[in-house]
Design an enzyme around this catalytic site. Structure first.
Site, PDB file in Angstrom:
ATOM      1  N   ASP A 187      34.208  45.130  31.554  1.00  0.00           N
ATOM      2  CA  ASP A 187      35.173  45.517  30.522  1.00  0.00           C
ATOM      3  C   ASP A 187      34.506  46.243  29.357  1.00  0.00           C
ATOM      4  O   ASP A 187      35.062  47.199  28.810  1.00  0.00           O
ATOM      5  CB  ASP A 187      35.902  44.280  30.001  1.00  0.00           C
ATOM      6  CG  ASP A 187      37.015  43.830  30.932  1.00  0.00           C
ATOM      7  OD1 ASP A 187      36.936  44.138  32.136  1.00  0.00           O
ATOM      8  OD2 ASP A 187      37.956  43.177  30.466  1.00  0.00           O
ATOM      9  N   CYS A 246      31.882  39.405  36.978  1.00  0.00           N
ATOM     10  CA  CYS A 246      32.714  39.837  35.857  1.00  0.00           C
ATOM     11  C   CYS A 246      34.203  39.740  36.190  1.00  0.00           C
ATOM     12  O   CYS A 246      34.596  39.456  37.322  1.00  0.00           O
ATOM     13  CB  CYS A 246      32.323  41.251  35.435  1.00  0.00           C
ATOM     14  SG  CYS A 246      32.828  41.684  33.754  1.00  0.00           S
ATOM     15  N   ASP A 247      35.034  40.042  35.181  1.00  0.00           N
ATOM     16  CA  ASP A 247      36.463  39.705  35.184  1.00  0.00           C
ATOM     17  C   ASP A 247      37.205  40.053  36.465  1.00  0.00           C
ATOM     18  O   ASP A 247      38.002  39.260  36.964  1.00  0.00           O
ATOM     19  CB  ASP A 247      37.167  40.422  34.029  1.00  0.00           C
ATOM     20  CG  ASP A 247      36.710  39.961  32.663  1.00  0.00           C
ATOM     21  OD1 ASP A 247      35.706  39.231  32.592  1.00  0.00           O
ATOM     22  OD2 ASP A 247      37.349  40.331  31.673  1.00  0.00           O
ATOM     23  N   LYS A 248      37.015  41.270  36.979  1.00  0.00           N
ATOM     24  CA  LYS A 248      37.863  41.735  38.084  1.00  0.00           C
ATOM     25  C   LYS A 248      37.279  41.413  39.456  1.00  0.00           C
ATOM     26  O   LYS A 248      37.967  41.571  40.464  1.00  0.00           O
ATOM     27  CB  LYS A 248      38.095  43.238  37.972  1.00  0.00           C
ATOM     28  CG  LYS A 248      38.672  43.684  36.630  1.00  0.00           C
ATOM     29  CD  LYS A 248      39.924  42.925  36.245  1.00  0.00           C
ATOM     30  CE  LYS A 248      40.453  43.323  34.882  1.00  0.00           C
ATOM     31  NZ  LYS A 248      39.617  42.872  33.761  1.00  0.00           N
ATOM     32  N   CYS A 305      30.331  37.066  30.241  1.00  0.00           N
ATOM     33  CA  CYS A 305      30.471  36.713  28.831  1.00  0.00           C
ATOM     34  C   CYS A 305      30.599  35.198  28.668  1.00  0.00           C
ATOM     35  O   CYS A 305      31.326  34.547  29.416  1.00  0.00           O
ATOM     36  CB  CYS A 305      31.713  37.367  28.238  1.00  0.00           C
ATOM     37  SG  CYS A 305      31.713  39.161  28.320  1.00  0.00           S
ATOM     38  N   SER A 353      42.844  41.721  25.237  1.00  0.00           N
ATOM     39  CA  SER A 353      41.690  41.023  25.793  1.00  0.00           C
ATOM     40  C   SER A 353      41.961  39.526  25.834  1.00  0.00           C
ATOM     41  O   SER A 353      42.675  38.974  24.983  1.00  0.00           O
ATOM     42  CB  SER A 353      40.450  41.302  24.941  1.00  0.00           C
ATOM     43  OG  SER A 353      39.405  40.405  25.258  1.00  0.00           O
TER      44      SER A 353
END
Length: 572
Positions: free
Chosen positions: A80, A121-123, A204, A480
């Protein structure tokens, strides 16, 4: 064992594979083994992915020792904070489905037998879970851990703090003769904080989308018990990697498929878990997409909406509250949260560990009463994730709240309509938004964006003017997972570009928000609305072949914004 990867010895497939694989150093005696895809999203763009190659190397050794034949495969993977620079951040969400398609191309094309996915990560986690549901071959998700942060190691900031400060840096008043020097000093101080905010590889820190999805994967039963959240490269992470390899070998031997694990019951368990920890609002559309790809007939949006009213919040982790993600891990992580939630869960759901969820949780330790609390003594009984419906969002919208929620829980005011975050920020800077207004940014949803524009910077602009708690924000784009300042409502569906009521709103129209009742309503006579012209999205400033293809094929948020001709509640 009958394996789809093994072809008749004299066939062209078998002979040409032998030629390719022996040339790579694979022993011919191993060619009949179950063939496992190690899905690796490693790249050099961000700390999220920096350690994945080392994990893949260990997995190769473990899988070979278990009688499996591993093949490392690469896919797209956005960060991101890095990949959002181009096309207004629209490559980020759209990459989720690209990951799923990448996996299908490589794994189905090669007819491999199983997958073990390095989710970071996020996705990547939702993309891997979606691929598991679609391909339905034995699969284990490996949460690959969160980064060491300055905030947890005696410093003043983690990446969340840097994100918030950087967003407001350009909005400060640097007028006057000493303005340039003040600006330079502030920037130097921000750079110093940034240089110490991230101190190792991993996603993160904090309970934003990445750690939320790691925990959701464990709640779904698709990751081994006790694997999330976890410090990247810690002994606990390496232990979960090894256990994941053993779990996959067992799944292959027993031919246990993801659609036996990803069910209406397990998705509901994951929803309960996200509500109980105040996870990222992005988990709603991701879990809906996973359910859609797995053929599960479940309205995840409505499940969040109804269960939110009866699911206590048992922890308060940044950005929702004061505790760190390290505190959550040390208190027992997802396994302990699930143990405390057990009276509300379906304990009979199958998991990749081999047994039902209830058996796994019997081995988890209880909550400590401070970081992870009990259902009888929760942090809060008001939901941190609130799904709203109403005349302005007939298919749903979502708001993220702090834990505990200081309010307000309702708001009524006149609409102020904008068509981009930049237009909205300009209005804030020029003092054209006043306390009591309801700011609307529309036309940036999954189709209109496409791929959902991000408006977090607009929220930060309001905060910089002291308006975040006095001006609710409504959008068909997204914010976010770190943002829960004031009343922010995102992912309004149907979106403006798909004919939703949001596209008909005019300046001055009365909008009412009721978080307690989960309502989002527009008070305009339906007869008058019917006379208003349909919303026309502004022409894009630039084009992209990939994003144009995404716009043409993306489905509504009601089915998780998956690609292709799928129904709102069913599978492919």
């Amino acid at each position: 064992m009958s394996l789809r990867s093994n072809f008749p010895a004299a066939s062209a497939h078998a002979v040409t594979r032998r030629a390719q694989w022996v040339s790579l150093g694979i022993d011919p005696t191993e060619l009949d083994r179950p063939k496992v895809a190690i899905i690796n999203t490693s790249n050099d763009l961000a700390a999220c992915f920096a350690h994945l190659d080392d994990i893949a190397d260990l997995l190769k050794e473990e899988l070979r020792s278990l009688g499996l034949l591993p093949f490392e495969l690469r896919t797209a993977a956005p960060s991101d904070f890095i990949t959002n620079a181009g096309r207004g951040g629209r490559y980020v969400l759209s990459a989720r489905d690209l990951i799923t398609n990448d996996v299908e191309v490589m794994v189905e094309g090669a007819q491999l037998d199983a997958m073990i996915c390095l989710s970071s990560c996020d996705k990547t986690t939702p993309g891997h879970l979606m691929a598991a549901g679609r391909l339905n071959i034995p699969t284990v998700i490996v949460p690959c851990g969160y980064q060491r942060s300055g905030l947890a190691e005696g410093g003043e900031a983690d990446v969340e703090e840097i994100f918030l400060r950087a967003a407001q840096q350009g909005l400060r008043d640097h007028s006057g003769p000493d303005g340039p020097q003040r600006a330079a000093d502030e920037l130097a101080a921000l750079h110093e904080l940034a240089d110490g905010a991230i101190r190792g590889p991993g996603v993160c820190s904090g309970l934003a989308t990445a750690n939320s999805m790691h925990m959701a994967a464990e709640a779904l039963g698709m990751a081994v018990t006790g694997s999330a959240p976890v410090r990247a490269l810690s002994e606990r992470m390496w232990d979960s990697v090894r256990r994941s390899a053993h779990a996959l070998a067992d799944l292959v031997a027993r031919d246990v498929r993801p659609r036996e694990v990803i069910t209406a019951g397990s998705v509901t368990n994951a929803v309960r878990t996200m509500l109980a920890v105040g996870g990222s609002v992005n988990t709603i559309k991701h879990l809906q997409a996973v359910a859609t790809e797995a053929g599960v007939d479940l309205d995840v949006w409505e499940t969040f909406r109804t269960l939110g009213r009866e699911t206590p919040t048992v922890c308060s982790i940044r950005p929702n509250g004061p505790d760190l993600i390290e505190d959550l891990e040390d208190a027992g992580g997802a396994a302990t949260v699930l143990r405390e939630l057990q009276p509300l869960l379906d304990g009979n759901q199958r998991t990749v560990d081999g047994g039902p969820l209830a058996d796994n949780l019997a081995r988890a330790r209880p909550g400590d009463g401070r970081v992870i609390r009990s259902l009888d003594d929760p942090c809060s009984t008001t939901p941190a994730i609130v799904v709203l419906r109403g005349t302005l969002a007939t298919d749903g919208a979502v708001s993220k709240r702090p834990i505990p929620d200081p309010g307000p829980r309702s708001f009524r005011g006149p609409a102020r309509v904008f068509h981009s975050r930049e237009e909205g920020i300009e209005a804030v800077v020029e003092n054209r938004i006043q306390a009591g207004d309801v700011a609307i940014i529309r036309g940036i949803g999954v189709t209109g964006g496409p791929a959902m524009g991000m408006i977090s910077a607009f929220v930060f602009a309001l905060e910089g003017r002291g308006l975040a708690s006095e001006v609710p924000v409504i959008t068909d784009g997204q914010m976010s997972g770190l943002v829960n300042h004031g009343i922010g409502i995102g992912e309004v569906s149907p979106e403006a570009a798909a004919g939703g009521a949001l596209g008909l709103v005019r300046d001055g129209d009365l909008v009412e928000i009721d978080l307690a009742e989960g309502r989002l309503d527009l008070f305009v006579d339906p007869a008058e609305l019917a006379t208003r012209p349909a919303f026309t999205p502004p022409a894009p400033a630039d084009t992209s072949r990939y994003l144009d293809q995404y716009r043409a094929t993306v489905q509504p948020l009601a089915c998780g914004a998956v690609l292709g001709a799928r129904s709102a509640t069913g599978g492919a």
